[in-house]
Design a protein around this motif. Sequence first.
Motif, mmCIF file in Angstrom:
data_model
loop_
_atom_site.group_PDB
_atom_site.id
_atom_site.type_symbol
_atom_site.label_atom_id
_atom_site.label_comp_id
_atom_site.label_asym_id
_atom_site.label_seq_id
_atom_site.Cartn_x
_atom_site.Cartn_y
_atom_site.Cartn_z
ATOM 1 N N GLN A 10 54.956 27.348 56.390
ATOM 2 C CA GLN A 10 54.701 26.406 55.394
ATOM 3 C C GLN A 10 53.300 26.714 55.025
ATOM 4 O OE1 GLN A 10 55.898 22.639 57.132
ATOM 5 N NE2 GLN A 10 58.072 22.915 56.722
ATOM 6 N N VAL A 11 52.125 26.414 55.961
ATOM 7 C CA VAL A 11 50.858 26.716 55.797
ATOM 8 C C VAL A 11 50.643 27.821 55.031
ATOM 9 C CG1 VAL A 11 48.400 26.987 56.893
ATOM 10 C CG2 VAL A 11 50.020 25.115 57.723
ATOM 11 N N GLN A 38 50.060 30.020 47.453
ATOM 12 C CA GLN A 38 49.962 29.166 46.090
ATOM 13 C C GLN A 38 48.380 28.814 45.846
ATOM 14 O OE1 GLN A 38 51.997 25.620 47.046
ATOM 15 N NE2 GLN A 38 54.298 26.788 46.783
ATOM 16 N N VAL A 39 47.625 28.752 46.652
ATOM 17 C CA VAL A 39 46.100 28.393 46.334
ATOM 18 C C VAL A 39 45.530 29.619 45.994
ATOM 19 C CG1 VAL A 39 43.929 27.696 47.422
ATOM 20 C CG2 VAL A 39 46.131 26.390 48.028
#
Length: 173
Positions: A162-163, A169-170
Amino acid sequence: MPKKYSLWTRQETELLSHDYSDLPNDLIAAMLGKTRQGIEGKARSMGLKKSPAFLRQMRNLTIQKTDGSMTARQAIEDHLSDVRRTTSNQIHSHVESLGFSRNASQLALMKLVSDGVVRRSGEHKSFECWLSEGEPEGLVFNVGTSGNRIFEQCRATCRILQVDRLLAQVRSA
């Protein structure tokens, strides 16, 4: 034991070109004191092919046992029902010990996998194999992760993934 990396004599290449189309590679290797891989490589470099009759015979190969005839396919299924899980190399060794050629064993195992009777996973030339009957419904076993339900469930709940997804995405924004 066959010699490694020995040069081919004219007599050996003549014998190979004469017998390759109709004899198993293991037998030719034993006759010439070469490895099976050496026979296959030299035949490929000489452009030799197996005859259609020989290939048909290999696909339909049976051996006579005291209790009747058995195909390489049946030998693999029987072996897997006895040992439950094993590697493809161990399967081929077992089937060869019954008198089949390695080619017949490989063809039979590939057909069992394509028919869905045998499942396999692992690295190239080192597959772990098992009979697919009795597998729990809903479980998917793939070498890759695409479409694997267990992996997808892990992906949804694993904090590290998840991280990692958030970081991706960032970075892309």
